[in-house]
Design an enzyme around this catalytic site. Sequence first.
Site, PDB file in Angstrom:
ATOM      1  N   CYS A   1      -4.917   2.655  -3.533  1.00 18.38           N
ATOM      2  CA  CYS A   1      -3.678   3.168  -2.932  1.00 18.38           C
ATOM      3  C   CYS A   1      -2.533   2.164  -3.072  1.00 18.38           C
ATOM      4  O   CYS A   1      -1.694   2.024  -2.170  1.00 18.38           O
ATOM      5  CB  CYS A   1      -3.844   3.535  -1.458  1.00 18.38           C
TER       6      CYS A   1
ATOM      7  N   ASP B   1       3.316  -4.414   7.908  1.00 18.13           N
ATOM      8  CA  ASP B   1       2.057  -3.687   7.800  1.00 18.13           C
ATOM      9  C   ASP B   1       0.943  -4.713   8.025  1.00 18.13           C
ATOM     10  O   ASP B   1       0.666  -5.533   7.152  1.00 18.13           O
ATOM     11  CB  ASP B   1       1.971  -3.054   6.406  1.00 18.13           C
TER      12      ASP B   1
ATOM     13  N   GLN C   1      -4.167  -5.259   6.968  1.00 16.21           N
ATOM     14  CA  GLN C   1      -5.118  -6.203   6.367  1.00 16.21           C
ATOM     15  C   GLN C   1      -5.060  -7.579   7.004  1.00 16.21           C
ATOM     16  O   GLN C   1      -5.952  -8.389   6.781  1.00 16.21           O
ATOM     17  CB  GLN C   1      -4.868  -6.327   4.852  1.00 16.21           C
TER      18      GLN C   1
ATOM     19  N   HIS D   1       0.878  -1.176   0.000  1.00 14.54           N
ATOM     20  CA  HIS D   1       0.000   0.000   0.000  1.00 14.54           C
ATOM     21  C   HIS D   1       0.916   1.228   0.000  1.00 14.54           C
ATOM     22  O   HIS D   1       2.016   1.186   0.559  1.00 14.54           O
ATOM     23  CB  HIS D   1      -0.837  -0.045   1.285  1.00 14.54           C
TER      24      HIS D   1
ATOM     25  N   LYS E   1     -10.260  -0.904  10.461  1.00 18.39           N
ATOM     26  CA  LYS E   1     -10.382  -2.062   9.561  1.00 18.39           C
ATOM     27  C   LYS E   1     -10.757  -3.317  10.339  1.00 18.39           C
ATOM     28  O   LYS E   1     -10.923  -4.391   9.769  1.00 18.39           O
ATOM     29  CB  LYS E   1      -9.074  -2.284   8.811  1.00 18.39           C
TER      30      LYS E   1
HETATM   31  N1  PMP Z   1      -1.768  -0.824   4.507  1.00 20.14           N
HETATM   32  C1  PMP Z   1      -2.714  -1.570   3.945  1.00 20.14           C
HETATM   33  C2  PMP Z   1      -2.349  -2.953   3.458  1.00 20.14           C
HETATM   34  C3  PMP Z   1      -4.005  -1.071   3.808  1.00 20.14           C
HETATM   35  O1  PMP Z   1      -4.950  -1.822   3.218  1.00 20.14           O
HETATM   36  C4  PMP Z   1      -4.288   0.226   4.285  1.00 20.14           C
HETATM   37  C5  PMP Z   1      -5.678   0.827   4.147  1.00 20.14           C
HETATM   38  N2  PMP Z   1      -6.282   0.609   2.920  1.00 20.14           N
HETATM   39  C6  PMP Z   1      -3.276   0.958   4.881  1.00 20.14           C
HETATM   40  C7  PMP Z   1      -2.027   0.407   4.972  1.00 20.14           C
HETATM   41  C8  PMP Z   1      -3.499   2.330   5.400  1.00 20.14           C
HETATM   42  O2  PMP Z   1      -4.307   2.297   6.545  1.00 20.14           O
HETATM   43  P1  PMP Z   1      -4.870   3.655   7.154  1.00 20.14           P
HETATM   44  O3  PMP Z   1      -5.505   4.395   6.025  1.00 20.14           O
HETATM   45  O4  PMP Z   1      -5.855   3.190   8.175  1.00 20.14           O
HETATM   46  O5  PMP Z   1      -3.737   4.384   7.748  1.00 20.14           O
END
Ligand code: PMP
Length: 430
Positions: free
Chosen positions: A385, A219, A222, A142, A245
Amino acid sequence: MTDSLALSDIELAAIRADFPLLGHRLADGKELVYLDTAATSQRPRVVEEAMREFTENHNAAVHRGAHQLAAEATLAYEAARAGVADFLGASPEELVFTSGTTAGINLLVASFLAASGNKSGGSSQRFAVGPGDRIVVTEAEHHSNLVPWQRLAQLTGAELAWLPVDSAGRIRLDEISRVIGPRSRIVAFTGASNVSGAVTPVAPLVDAAHQVGALTVMDAAQLAPHQPLDVGALRVDFAVLSAHKMLGPNGIGGLYGRAELLQAMPPGSLGGSMVEIVTMREATFQPPPARFEAGTQAVTQAVGWAAAIAYLNDLGMDRVAAQEHALTSRLLAGLARIPGLRVLGPAEADGRIGAVALEIEGVHPHDAGQFLDAEGIAVRVGHHCAQPIHRAMGVTSSTRASLGLYNTALEVDRFLDAVSQVRSYFGVGR
Ligand code: PMP
């Protein structure tokens, strides 16, 4: 994965009743089918109730003031920390509250930057990077676990390198020995991709990183909502995640760091509540986790997150995983029967989460999204993203359905039925 642990229809109905939003009717009277949990999950009533209880009975700034209310708020905040830490297999002092995954990674990068600019040596030097050093990421990231590391490389002169993904968006472990080498200082990777859904085999990455003395950053945005997680067993040095999430509120998340590392790491964000003695020239800092929590904290949200975690624990993460695995199998099997679709990720439910991105031949994801929306089905369209992984799989964007523990087989079938009509609706493949 034993699908026998999956929820019964009665259990699932009881769970759905805990989520008021799932009964939402759309403007045209259609029932909502929410398949966008990977973007943000819905919340059970207990989360809002816990936050309201805190607001109405204990609200105050924490770790400050001599009054009793501040002590009550601090107790609630620290209890929330203990709950979240326990969920991750960490101890409370290893869990820093942040505003989310993105903030956690930026906090780490700011700490590495502070260490890199500090020429006075000391324990923070293990976080310093400079010319000749390598920061390793993956093509599956991401943007929030990529762009901050790009900045760290640019500002320090370190080199950014990455593990590529294969045609199903899985991180290529056969590239580890080429990419992770003696000058690698950081290896940052996602626990599960928000595009391909592939779950990362963590052990080979951690082994390779630790062999060369690099720090690992996972990270878990997910991964944490969908599978039991134990940062100790995974042996990662840092992990980041977001409450929103995993059934919790917005505006709160966590950074896990091994105790010994947080002890040595300089703070990346400076201000109130994280200092000990401040003169006009300098300041000394609190021990972790307070050292990394500058400013007034999102206490209400921390309490809400802990309530979400208690809800997940009551259910059992092994059951959440089994339920989602069974539903993901149904979804993937159904998609395989529809012509003109390509799943941008592993074709089997094993080794993946229920975020399933599609290329629908001849139809732009935005058109597909609009068609599905008209059917009451909420999916995500675009690059989510994560542009590089899309590019690596030969597309610029996709249509993504993502499952949560509250989705039903009927909802999956409604999605399959709708998605099977998309191409003919747009006059493709006739
Ligand atoms: N990493 C991953 C794998 C994600 O799916 C996301 C959110 N789509 C993020 C980071 C970012 O998370 P946040 O917007 O809650 O900071």
